[in-house]
Design a protein around this motif. Structure first.
Motif, PDB file in Angstrom:
ATOM      1  N   ARG A 235     -39.706  58.967  60.849  1.00 17.04           N
ATOM      2  CA  ARG A 235     -39.864  59.664  59.564  1.00 17.04           C
ATOM      3  C   ARG A 235     -39.138  58.913  58.455  1.00 17.04           C
ATOM      4  O   ARG A 235     -39.657  58.733  57.360  1.00 17.04           O
ATOM      5  CB  ARG A 235     -39.345  61.105  59.655  1.00 17.04           C
ATOM      6  N   LYS A 236     -37.917  58.451  58.759  1.00 15.96           N
ATOM      7  CA  LYS A 236     -37.154  57.696  57.761  1.00 15.96           C
ATOM      8  C   LYS A 236     -37.904  56.425  57.363  1.00 15.96           C
ATOM      9  O   LYS A 236     -37.988  56.086  56.178  1.00 15.96           O
ATOM     10  CB  LYS A 236     -35.768  57.353  58.297  1.00 15.96           C
ATOM     11  N   ALA A 237     -38.460  55.722  58.338  1.00 16.61           N
ATOM     12  CA  ALA A 237     -39.204  54.491  58.054  1.00 16.61           C
ATOM     13  C   ALA A 237     -40.401  54.761  57.132  1.00 16.61           C
ATOM     14  O   ALA A 237     -40.646  54.016  56.182  1.00 16.61           O
ATOM     15  CB  ALA A 237     -39.673  53.845  59.349  1.00 16.61           C
ATOM     16  N   VAL A 238     -41.134  55.832  57.405  1.00 20.35           N
ATOM     17  CA  VAL A 238     -42.300  56.175  56.567  1.00 20.35           C
ATOM     18  C   VAL A 238     -41.866  56.396  55.128  1.00 20.35           C
ATOM     19  O   VAL A 238     -42.457  55.844  54.193  1.00 20.35           O
ATOM     20  CB  VAL A 238     -43.023  57.423  57.110  1.00 20.35           C
ATOM     21  N   PHE A 239     -40.817  57.173  54.930  1.00 24.80           N
ATOM     22  CA  PHE A 239     -40.411  57.492  53.559  1.00 24.80           C
ATOM     23  C   PHE A 239     -39.666  56.356  52.888  1.00 24.80           C
ATOM     24  O   PHE A 239     -39.671  56.255  51.662  1.00 24.80           O
ATOM     25  CB  PHE A 239     -39.677  58.835  53.517  1.00 24.80           C
ATOM     26  N   ASP A 240     -39.087  55.452  53.661  1.00 21.18           N
ATOM     27  CA  ASP A 240     -38.546  54.218  53.079  1.00 21.18           C
ATOM     28  C   ASP A 240     -39.697  53.348  52.564  1.00 21.18           C
ATOM     29  O   ASP A 240     -39.590  52.733  51.501  1.00 21.18           O
ATOM     30  CB  ASP A 240     -37.724  53.437  54.109  1.00 21.18           C
ATOM     31  N   ILE A 241     -40.791  53.294  53.318  1.00 12.72           N
ATOM     32  CA  ILE A 241     -41.968  52.529  52.884  1.00 12.72           C
ATOM     33  C   ILE A 241     -42.554  53.143  51.616  1.00 12.72           C
ATOM     34  O   ILE A 241     -42.898  52.443  50.670  1.00 12.72           O
ATOM     35  CB  ILE A 241     -43.031  52.482  54.003  1.00 12.72           C
ATOM     36  N   LEU A 242     -42.651  54.457  51.603  1.00  5.34           N
ATOM     37  CA  LEU A 242     -43.283  55.141  50.466  1.00  5.34           C
ATOM     38  C   LEU A 242     -42.408  55.118  49.221  1.00  5.34           C
ATOM     39  O   LEU A 242     -42.928  55.069  48.103  1.00  5.34           O
ATOM     40  CB  LEU A 242     -43.612  56.588  50.840  1.00  5.34           C
ATOM     41  N   HIS A 243     -41.120  55.193  49.398  1.00  5.93           N
ATOM     42  CA  HIS A 243     -40.128  55.174  48.329  1.00  5.93           C
ATOM     43  C   HIS A 243     -40.623  55.864  47.055  1.00  5.93           C
ATOM     44  O   HIS A 243     -40.673  57.076  46.998  1.00  5.93           O
ATOM     45  CB  HIS A 243     -39.656  53.743  48.085  1.00  5.93           C
ATOM     46  N   ASP A 244     -41.028  55.105  46.042  1.00  6.95           N
ATOM     47  CA  ASP A 244     -41.427  55.704  44.756  1.00  6.95           C
ATOM     48  C   ASP A 244     -42.887  56.169  44.735  1.00  6.95           C
ATOM     49  O   ASP A 244     -43.324  56.795  43.778  1.00  6.95           O
ATOM     50  CB  ASP A 244     -41.155  54.736  43.604  1.00  6.95           C
ATOM     51  N   LYS A 245     -43.649  55.900  45.783  1.00  7.43           N
ATOM     52  CA  LYS A 245     -45.056  56.323  45.825  1.00  7.43           C
ATOM     53  C   LYS A 245     -45.203  57.804  46.169  1.00  7.43           C
ATOM     54  O   LYS A 245     -46.272  58.385  45.988  1.00  7.43           O
ATOM     55  CB  LYS A 245     -45.838  55.481  46.841  1.00  7.43           C
ATOM     56  N   ILE A 246     -44.149  58.435  46.671  1.00  2.23           N
ATOM     57  CA  ILE A 246     -44.227  59.832  47.091  1.00  2.23           C
ATOM     58  C   ILE A 246     -44.159  60.786  45.900  1.00  2.23           C
ATOM     59  O   ILE A 246     -44.680  61.898  45.959  1.00  2.23           O
ATOM     60  CB  ILE A 246     -43.131  60.153  48.145  1.00  2.23           C
ATOM     61  N   LYS A 247     -43.559  60.369  44.815  1.00  2.05           N
ATOM     62  CA  LYS A 247     -43.394  61.232  43.640  1.00  2.05           C
ATOM     63  C   LYS A 247     -44.755  61.703  43.142  1.00  2.05           C
ATOM     64  O   LYS A 247     -45.639  60.900  42.848  1.00  2.05           O
ATOM     65  CB  LYS A 247     -42.641  60.473  42.538  1.00  2.05           C
ATOM     66  N   ASP A 248     -44.941  63.021  43.075  1.00  2.00           N
ATOM     67  CA  ASP A 248     -46.158  63.684  42.586  1.00  2.00           C
ATOM     68  C   ASP A 248     -47.404  63.402  43.429  1.00  2.00           C
ATOM     69  O   ASP A 248     -48.523  63.642  42.994  1.00  2.00           O
ATOM     70  CB  ASP A 248     -46.438  63.321  41.119  1.00  2.00           C
ATOM     71  N   ALA A 249     -47.220  62.889  44.624  1.00  2.00           N
ATOM     72  CA  ALA A 249     -48.363  62.545  45.481  1.00  2.00           C
ATOM     73  C   ALA A 249     -49.003  63.791  46.096  1.00  2.00           C
ATOM     74  O   ALA A 249     -48.350  64.809  46.312  1.00  2.00           O
ATOM     75  CB  ALA A 249     -47.904  61.610  46.602  1.00  2.00           C
ATOM     76  N   LEU A 250     -50.296  63.662  46.387  1.00  2.00           N
ATOM     77  CA  LEU A 250     -51.028  64.641  47.188  1.00  2.00           C
ATOM     78  C   LEU A 250     -51.036  64.097  48.609  1.00  2.00           C
ATOM     79  O   LEU A 250     -51.515  62.991  48.850  1.00  2.00           O
ATOM     80  CB  LEU A 250     -52.443  64.822  46.654  1.00  2.00           C
ATOM     81  N   PHE A 251     -50.499  64.868  49.541  1.00  2.00           N
ATOM     82  CA  PHE A 251     -50.184  64.402  50.890  1.00  2.00           C
ATOM     83  C   PHE A 251     -50.985  65.210  51.900  1.00  2.00           C
ATOM     84  O   PHE A 251     -51.020  66.440  51.830  1.00  2.00           O
ATOM     85  CB  PHE A 251     -48.681  64.598  51.118  1.00  2.00           C
ATOM     86  N   LEU A 252     -51.629  64.530  52.839  1.00  2.00           N
ATOM     87  CA  LEU A 252     -52.365  65.172  53.922  1.00  2.00           C
ATOM     88  C   LEU A 252     -51.593  64.965  55.216  1.00  2.00           C
ATOM     89  O   LEU A 252     -51.349  63.834  55.622  1.00  2.00           O
ATOM     90  CB  LEU A 252     -53.770  64.577  54.046  1.00  2.00           C
ATOM     91  N   ASP A 253     -51.194  66.078  55.859  1.00  2.00           N
ATOM     92  CA  ASP A 253     -50.476  66.034  57.130  1.00  2.00           C
ATOM     93  C   ASP A 253     -51.438  66.532  58.207  1.00  2.00           C
ATOM     94  O   ASP A 253     -51.600  67.728  58.407  1.00  2.00           O
ATOM     95  CB  ASP A 253     -49.230  66.915  57.038  1.00  2.00           C
ATOM     96  N   LEU A 254     -52.094  65.592  58.876  1.00  2.00           N
ATOM     97  CA  LEU A 254     -53.120  65.900  59.865  1.00  2.00           C
ATOM     98  C   LEU A 254     -52.489  65.979  61.255  1.00  2.00           C
ATOM     99  O   LEU A 254     -51.777  65.058  61.650  1.00  2.00           O
ATOM    100  CB  LEU A 254     -54.185  64.810  59.816  1.00  2.00           C
ATOM    101  N   PHE A 255     -52.728  67.056  61.986  1.00  2.00           N
ATOM    102  CA  PHE A 255     -52.062  67.372  63.247  1.00  2.00           C
ATOM    103  C   PHE A 255     -50.585  67.633  62.926  1.00  2.00           C
ATOM    104  O   PHE A 255     -49.687  66.999  63.466  1.00  2.00           O
ATOM    105  CB  PHE A 255     -52.220  66.260  64.282  1.00  2.00           C
ATOM    106  N   ALA A 256     -50.337  68.570  62.039  1.00  2.00           N
ATOM    107  CA  ALA A 256     -49.038  68.773  61.394  1.00  2.00           C
ATOM    108  C   ALA A 256     -47.928  69.273  62.305  1.00  2.00           C
ATOM    109  O   ALA A 256     -46.757  69.004  62.034  1.00  2.00           O
ATOM    110  CB  ALA A 256     -49.201  69.732  60.215  1.00  2.00           C
ATOM    111  N   GLY A 257     -48.248  70.022  63.353  1.00  2.00           N
ATOM    112  CA  GLY A 257     -47.179  70.570  64.198  1.00  2.00           C
ATOM    113  C   GLY A 257     -46.255  71.452  63.380  1.00  2.00           C
ATOM    114  O   GLY A 257     -46.693  72.369  62.695  1.00  2.00           O
TER     115      GLY A 257
END
Length: 190
Positions: free
Chosen positions: A31-53
């Motif tokens: 999870r940390k790796a994903v959000f490190d990659i996304l960094h500033d791209k996550i701000k105001d993003a529309l996010f799809l969590d498929l097989f969300a658990g």
């Protein structure tokens, strides 16, 4: 099992995880790796969590500034747990939950002409190994506008799957224990 939110407004808050063998939480390091990659791209993003658990990925996205998350999971225990986590953090206004199969959910989202900046796909490992689930999902992404131009798709799986993609580019793959995280980006035009 409890999960801890790693960053953002809800950093350190605990989430519930469904008590079932059919779901497994995404590793904190992944999870940390994903959000490190996304960094500033996550701000105001529309996010799809498929097989969300439990919704840990999508809730982490909201904690870090995503504007809305659509959660998809057909498992009733997971959906119940997800709803509890969303209520606990008072995120109802920033979420949609589709408690149905991924196929049905994706068809509904395409019909509504929704578009996402980021998608996180984490199918049950047993299902993804026995079926062509990831190829089906990418075929739908390739033939729809569900993922915006330059949108990012992450796939969590146990083994690298080869895709025939028309409109996505493989960015990279990283191994975490027995899990492979793959990143793809939609081309800038359809």
């Amino acid at each position: 099992m409890s999960l801890r939110i790693l960053g953002g407004d809800f950093r350190g808050r605990l989430l519930k995880s469904p008590k079932t063998l059919l779901t497994r939480p995404t590793l904190a390091v992944l999870r940390k790796a994903v959000f490190d990659i996304l960094h500033d791209k996550i701000k105001d993003a529309l996010f799809l969590d498929l097989f969300a658990g439990s919704g840990a990925m999508g809730i982490e996205a909201l904690s870090r500034g995503a504007s809305h998350v659509t959660f998809v999971d057909k498992n009733q225990l997971a959906t119940r747990c997800l709803k509890e986590n969303i209520q606990l953090l008072q995120l109802e206004k920033h979420c949609s939950i589709l408690p149905c199969s991924y196929k049905r959910a994706l068809k509904q989202l395409v019909k509504k002409e929704l578009q996402f900046d980021i998608a996180y796909i984490d199918p049950p490992y047993e299902l993804s190994l026995k079926t062509t689930i990831l190829q089906e999902i990418f075929a739908l992404f390739d033939n729809s506008c569900l993922i915006k131009p330059n949108g990012i798709v992450f796939i969590e799986e146990t083994a690298h799957t080869q895709f025939e993609l028309k409109s996505f580019t493989f960015v990279n793959g990283r191994k975490f224990s027995d899990t492979l995280l793959q990143q793809y980006q939609r081309e800038s035009t359809y």
